[in-house]
Design an enzyme around this catalytic site. Structure first.
Site, mmCIF file in Angstrom:
data_model
loop_
_atom_site.group_PDB
_atom_site.id
_atom_site.type_symbol
_atom_site.label_atom_id
_atom_site.label_comp_id
_atom_site.label_asym_id
_atom_site.label_seq_id
_atom_site.Cartn_x
_atom_site.Cartn_y
_atom_site.Cartn_z
ATOM 1 N N SER A 31 0.879 -1.196 0.064
ATOM 2 C CA SER A 31 0.054 -0.091 0.112
ATOM 3 C C SER A 31 0.625 1.203 -0.009
ATOM 4 O O SER A 31 0.388 2.424 -0.516
ATOM 5 C CB SER A 31 -0.953 0.285 1.254
ATOM 6 O OG SER A 31 -0.419 -0.235 2.390
ATOM 7 N N ASN A 40 3.895 -5.254 5.797
ATOM 8 C CA ASN A 40 2.723 -6.259 6.209
ATOM 9 C C ASN A 40 2.970 -7.449 6.949
ATOM 10 O O ASN A 40 2.465 -8.043 7.874
ATOM 11 C CB ASN A 40 1.992 -6.385 4.906
ATOM 12 C CG ASN A 40 1.218 -5.259 4.545
ATOM 13 O OD1 ASN A 40 0.403 -4.556 5.188
ATOM 14 N ND2 ASN A 40 1.205 -4.892 3.342
ATOM 15 N N HIS A 78 -0.777 5.153 6.845
ATOM 16 C CA HIS A 78 -0.558 5.237 5.369
ATOM 17 C C HIS A 78 -0.386 6.824 5.086
ATOM 18 O O HIS A 78 -0.983 7.428 5.595
ATOM 19 C CB HIS A 78 -1.500 4.633 4.561
ATOM 20 C CG HIS A 78 -1.881 3.406 4.689
ATOM 21 N ND1 HIS A 78 -2.866 2.679 5.249
ATOM 22 C CD2 HIS A 78 -1.134 2.503 3.815
ATOM 23 C CE1 HIS A 78 -2.735 1.522 5.026
ATOM 24 N NE2 HIS A 78 -1.971 1.090 4.238
#
Length: 199
Positions: free
Chosen positions: A24, A90, A177
């Site tokens: 991401s 992740n 993020h």
């Protein structure tokens, strides 16, 4: 067989391709399309008159295992000159073993080099709540893989974003993020290491 040298020559005449295999952090999660650091990279190449194209093969939520599984098909499809590997965050969020993360990154770097590409590894860090020892070991594994696989390294992808006093302003509400405003900073972290890998 006569067509093979012609195909190779035609490929050599094409601008080099930069393949970004990430999660991401590179997939424009939660920000407008075209504002992520990979999109900004393509704009910078054009502005600086560097003849190279960029393919963003990043998938939000991807792990190093997912990237390792996806990479062979990507290498065949795009025949990149440079592969940027931006994975591992992740793995840490899911508590996966550091040894497995390192093994996957090593395998990806090796496969990319075997396919004739140069490799750039984007390092990541985890928040302090993961514990100091885990954090140190996680941060260090990127440098170890880069050294062992003769890859270039961005020590910390989010330098100037996650480690500044007003960091909260550069992150979305999930605090994981980065915002669109942070993307030029991320590109500034990647660019010096990437530029030397391009013709």
């Amino acid at each position: 067989m006569a067509g093979l040298p012609l195909a190779a020559a035609a490929r050599a005449a094409e601008p080099p391709l930069v393949l970004v295999v990430g999660d991401s952090m590179s997939a424009e999660y939660g920000i407008p399309r075209g504002t992520g650091w990979v999109a900004l990279l393509q704009q910078k190449l054009a502005a600086d008159k560097v003849a190279a194209t960029v393919v963003n093969a990043s998938v939000s939520g991807d792990t190093t295992a997912g990237g390792r599984a996806r990479l062979p098909a990507l290498l065949r499809a795009h025949q990149p000159a440079v592969v940027v590997i931006e994975l591992g965050g992740n793995d840490a969020l899911r508590g996966l073993s550091l040894e497995m993360t390192a093994a996957n990154l090593t395998a990806m770097a090796g496969a990319a080099r075997q396919a004739g590409a140069k490799v750039l590894l984007a390092g990541m860090q985890v928040p302090p709540n993961y514990g100091a020892d885990y954090g140190r070991r996680f941060e260090a594994l990127f440098g170890t893989v880069a050294r062992d696989e003769n890859a270039a390294l961005v020590p910390f992808l989010l330098k100037g974003v996650a480690d500044v006093p007003d960091a909260a302003e550069l992150f979305q509400t999930d605090r994981i993020h980065p915002t669109a405003a942070a993307q030029p900073i991320i590109l500034d972290n990647v660019w010096p290491a990437l530029r030397v890998l391009l013709p």
